[in-house]
Design a protein around this motif. Structure first.
Motif, PDB file in Angstrom:
ATOM      1  N   PHE A   1       0.794  -1.182  -0.078  1.00 18.19           N
ATOM      2  CA  PHE A   1      -0.037   0.086   0.106  1.00 18.19           C
ATOM      3  C   PHE A   1       0.953   1.398  -0.016  1.00 18.19           C
ATOM      4  CE2 PHE A   1      -3.133  -2.923   2.415  1.00 18.19           C
ATOM      5  CZ  PHE A   1      -3.729  -3.176   1.232  1.00 18.19           C
ATOM      6  N   GLU A   2       0.375   2.262  -0.758  1.00 18.78           N
ATOM      7  CA  GLU A   2       1.352   3.513  -0.907  1.00 18.78           C
ATOM      8  C   GLU A   2       1.192   4.380   0.422  1.00 18.78           C
ATOM      9  OE1 GLU A   2       0.049   5.812  -4.074  1.00 18.78           O
ATOM     10  OE2 GLU A   2       0.844   4.057  -5.570  1.00 18.78           O
ATOM     11  N   ASN A   3       0.217   4.309   0.857  1.00 18.74           N
ATOM     12  CA  ASN A   3      -0.143   5.250   2.104  1.00 18.74           C
ATOM     13  C   ASN A   3      -1.522   4.845   3.107  1.00 18.74           C
ATOM     14  OD1 ASN A   3      -2.508   6.246   0.597  1.00 18.74           O
ATOM     15  ND2 ASN A   3      -1.371   7.895   0.012  1.00 18.74           N
TER      16      ASN A   3
ATOM     17  N   SER B   1      -8.944   2.325   2.108  1.00 21.07           N
ATOM     18  CA  SER B   1     -10.056   2.141   1.027  1.00 21.07           C
ATOM     19  C   SER B   1     -10.056   0.680   0.544  1.00 21.07           C
ATOM     20  CB  SER B   1      -9.567   3.108  -0.063  1.00 21.07           C
ATOM     21  OG  SER B   1      -8.339   2.750  -0.713  1.00 21.07           O
ATOM     22  N   ALA B   2      -8.678   0.168   0.600  1.00 23.32           N
ATOM     23  CA  ALA B   2      -8.819  -1.426   0.159  1.00 23.32           C
ATOM     24  C   ALA B   2      -9.605  -2.151   1.317  1.00 23.32           C
ATOM     25  CB  ALA B   2      -7.405  -1.821  -0.039  1.00 23.32           C
ATOM     26  N   ALA B   3      -9.313  -1.882   2.494  1.00 24.74           N
ATOM     27  CA  ALA B   3      -9.964  -2.675   3.534  1.00 24.74           C
ATOM     28  C   ALA B   3     -11.402  -2.453   3.726  1.00 24.74           C
ATOM     29  CB  ALA B   3      -9.329  -2.305   4.876  1.00 24.74           C
TER      30      ALA B   3
ATOM     31  N   LYS C   1      -9.136  -1.378  -7.236  1.00 29.71           N
ATOM     32  CA  LYS C   1      -8.382  -1.406  -8.615  1.00 29.71           C
ATOM     33  C   LYS C   1      -7.065  -2.158  -8.406  1.00 29.71           C
ATOM     34  CE  LYS C   1     -10.897   2.403 -10.424  1.00 29.71           C
ATOM     35  NZ  LYS C   1     -10.825   3.928 -10.870  1.00 29.71           N
ATOM     36  N   GLY C   2      -6.253  -1.769  -7.241  1.00 26.30           N
ATOM     37  CA  GLY C   2      -4.975  -2.034  -7.246  1.00 26.30           C
ATOM     38  C   GLY C   2      -4.868  -3.696  -7.214  1.00 26.30           C
TER      39      GLY C   2
ATOM     40  N   ARG D   1      -7.139  -6.003  -8.507  1.00 24.72           N
ATOM     41  CA  ARG D   1      -7.409  -6.300  -9.677  1.00 24.72           C
ATOM     42  C   ARG D   1      -6.270  -6.512 -10.564  1.00 24.72           C
ATOM     43  NH1 ARG D   1     -12.879  -3.116 -11.172  1.00 24.72           N
ATOM     44  NH2 ARG D   1     -12.207  -1.964  -9.503  1.00 24.72           N
ATOM     45  N   LYS D   2      -5.690  -5.221 -10.595  1.00 21.76           N
ATOM     46  CA  LYS D   2      -4.269  -5.123 -11.521  1.00 21.76           C
ATOM     47  C   LYS D   2      -3.445  -6.271 -10.941  1.00 21.76           C
ATOM     48  CE  LYS D   2      -4.364  -0.465 -12.617  1.00 21.76           C
ATOM     49  NZ  LYS D   2      -3.904   1.030 -12.483  1.00 21.76           N
ATOM     50  N   PHE D   3      -2.882  -6.294  -9.675  1.00 19.61           N
ATOM     51  CA  PHE D   3      -2.255  -7.474  -9.064  1.00 19.61           C
ATOM     52  C   PHE D   3      -2.604  -8.697  -9.530  1.00 19.61           C
ATOM     53  CE2 PHE D   3      -0.906  -9.751  -5.217  1.00 19.61           C
ATOM     54  CZ  PHE D   3       0.493  -9.694  -5.387  1.00 19.61           C
ATOM     55  N   LEU D   4      -3.684  -9.157  -9.331  1.00 22.56           N
ATOM     56  CA  LEU D   4      -4.323 -10.458  -9.490  1.00 22.56           C
ATOM     57  C   LEU D   4      -4.074 -10.802 -11.144  1.00 22.56           C
ATOM     58  CD1 LEU D   4      -7.357 -10.749  -7.223  1.00 22.56           C
ATOM     59  CD2 LEU D   4      -5.155 -11.849  -7.022  1.00 22.56           C
TER      60      LEU D   4
END
Length: 574
Positions: free
Chosen positions: A50-52, A58-60, A70-71, A73-76
């Motif tokens: 996580f950047e910050n 937001s992800a949690a 979104k992050g 989904r890109k990672f998967l």
């Protein structure tokens, strides 16, 4: 097979090296007792940091709602081509499968694998120490709890509770200080307390004037009106107060400074309370005002606690003593508590105050819930409900006026009087009595009837009287004015007297032995004897009867006792 694992630092993808171990779910925990045995089963393939903190939050929050960010989904997409993905949440797996077309797996073996990864997380991910993981998890949990509760520092109602408490204390202190100034300076200028009614103006006048002799030369236009100023100067010349030293005046002025400072601070505190109430509870403020709303929140403990209360509790909040006293003594319960000081209840007439307070309490309960749990910060709901309550107040006042003035709405029902109708539900109606026209008599008929009555009455008179009436001239003849009914009653009374006398004679009758007839002398003698006997014989009273009865019982008891003693003596002799 890959395993998706969420950490406070980011998302981790682990490669399962030995999938055969997953079949033995009960013994899987033994493989994660040490870091070396854990590395034989799983291996870190990729890590998305996580950047910050906001990115982590937001992800949690999306993961709580079972939605991939979104992050993620890109990672998967980058690392899960043609691989099955093990996830901890079945709903999240379904969402990934729908959007990314990746096969997901969720079962008991996966959950046991997640527990093992959690135990050896710092050993399996290089560069993630325990010292770094603990503050990350703490900060993320705090931000998550704020998000769940929708916490905002502007929504802190404890500030309102403290502010309204301090405001009430300041009012008490101001009142006591102002009364002390009036009492103290009243020895020097007693007329001033009647001229200047306001406490703050009084303190300003005392501070400006000092000694009352200076009043004539001073200008009070900034503090008082022209009429009050003229009255003050006139009273200062002819005042009955005592003289005061300069030291006393200095102390009085210092007390006036305290009063003025407290009043300024109170004004500042009221502005602060007003702004906080408009921020925290705008709809409640629009309905009942800042002070009443703040007192309701303070009495309830918090805005959230107050939101849990029904409208009936909000209505009598602050009148608990009166409520329990009424329940104990079985009297009428109070109709309002703190809500009585609201402007809507104050505008209402005394008869309508209970109805308006009930309606206002219901709308206030809705406004409190909207302020405590709603997202919007405007007071549109409160203003709308206030307009409705004002219209209801006008309707109720119009109804009361209509009942008193007799308008179309409040006209009472006019019940027509019917003498034949009986009261009560389902009562019968008796037939109306018709007027008897045959009872009407003309003057000539009336004179004829009177003449016939007089002739019949004369016929009913005794013979001697008839003879006397016949001998008299017609001018001196008197017509008996008694009606026929009274004459008949007199005749019946005479007959009754005769019957009574005859019955007495039959009772007193004594048959002659020879002829069987009775003589008057014998009857007289008998009646005299009976009277004498009745006079001589006095009827015994109840007490005398009781005494006689007791004496007889004693005599009987004595006789029985003597018989028993004789029997005993006889036995002893034998």
């Amino acid at each position: 097979m890959l395993v998706l694992f969420e950490t406070p630092a980011g998302f981790a993808l682990f490669k399962v090296l030995d999938e055969g171990k997953l079949d033995k779910v009960e013994d899987l925990w033994k493989e994660f007792t040490s870091a070396e045995s854990a590395r034989k089963i799983v291996k870190l393939q990729a890590f998305n940091k996580f950047e910050n903190t906001s990115d982590a939050l937001s992800a949690a929050t999306l993961l709580i709602d079972s939605k991939p960010s979104k992050g993620l989904r890109k990672f998967l997409r980058a690392h899960c081509d043609g691989e099955t993905l093990a996830v901890a949440d079945s709903k999240l797996g379904n969402a990934i499968k729908d959007k990314l077309k990746i096969d997901c797996l969720h079962n008991n073996a996966v959950m046991e694998l997640m527990r093992g990864l959690r135990n050896q997380l710092t050993e399996l991910i290089s560069g993630l120490a325990v010292q770094d993981l603990a503050p990350m998890s703490l900060g993320l949990s705090h931000s998550l709890s704020r998000y769940k509760l929708k916490f905002s520092p502007d929504k802190v109602d404890t500030m309102i509770i403290q502010a309204i408490g301090l405001l009430d204390d300041l009012d008490k202190e101001l009142n006591t200080y102002a009364m002390r100034v009036r009492e103290w300076y009243g020895w020097h200028f007693p007329e001033l307390s009647k001229i200047v009614q306001d406490n703050i103006q009084y303190a300003k006048v005392v501070k400006l004037m000092g000694n009352r002799t200076n009043a004539v030369a001073l200008d009070f236009s900034e503090v008082l009106s022209e009429e009050t100023e003229a009255e003050l100067k006139e009273a200062a010349v002819i005042s009955m107060g005592t003289e005061v030293s300069d030291l006393d005046l200095a102390n009085i002025k210092e007390l006036c400074d305290q009063v003025l400072a407290l009043s300024e601070y109170r004004a500042q505190l009221y502005d602060y309370l007003k702004s906080r109430m408009n921020t925290i509870a705008p709809n409640l403020t629009a309905l009942v005002g800042e002070l009443v709303g703040a007192r309701l929140i303070a009495h309830g403990g918090s805005l959230l606690n107050l939101a849990k209360q029904p409208g009936s509790t909000v209505q009598i909040l602050g009148a608990e003593k009166a409520l329990f006293r009424a329940l104990k003594t079985k009297h009428a319960t109070p109709k309002y508590g703190l809500i009585f000081h609201a402007s809507l209840v104050g505008q209402a007439a005394p008869k309508i105050k209970g109805k308006i307070s009930r309606s206002l309490a219901a709308k206030t309960a809705l406004a409190i819930r909207y302020d405590a749990l709603g997202d919007s910060q405007d007071n549109s709901m409160g203003l709308e409900n206030r307009a409705k309550l004002e219209t209801r107040l006008r309707v109720l006042e119009g109804r009361e006026l209509g009942q008193s003035a007799g308008s179309t709405k409040g006209k009472p029902k006019i019940e027509y009087y019917d003498k034949d109708r009986k009261k009560g539900a389902g009562a019968l109606i008796t037939p109306a009595k018709t007027y008897n026209t045959s009872a009407d008599l003309l003057l000539e008929q009336a004179t004829d009837s009177t003449r016939s009555n007089t002739t019949s009455e004369v016929a009913a008179l005794p013979k001697k009287r008839k003879h006397r009436e016949a001998e008299l001239p017609p001018s001196e003849k008197t017509v008996d004015a008694t009606p026929m009914s009274e004459a008949k009653d007199a005749g019946e009374k005479r007959k009754k007297k005769r019957k009574i006398s005859e019955s007495e004679n039959t009772n007193l009758q004594v048959d002659d032995p020879v002829s069987g007839d009775k003589s008057e002398e014998q009857i007289k003698k008998k009646t005299k004897k009976k009277k004498d006997v009745n006079q001589d014989e006095e009827v015994p009273s109840k007490k005398e009867k009781k005494k006689k009865h007791a004496e007889e019982e004693q005599a009987m008891g004595d006789a029985v006792h003597k018989k028993k003693e004789k029997k005993k003596k006889d036995k002893g002799r034998e």
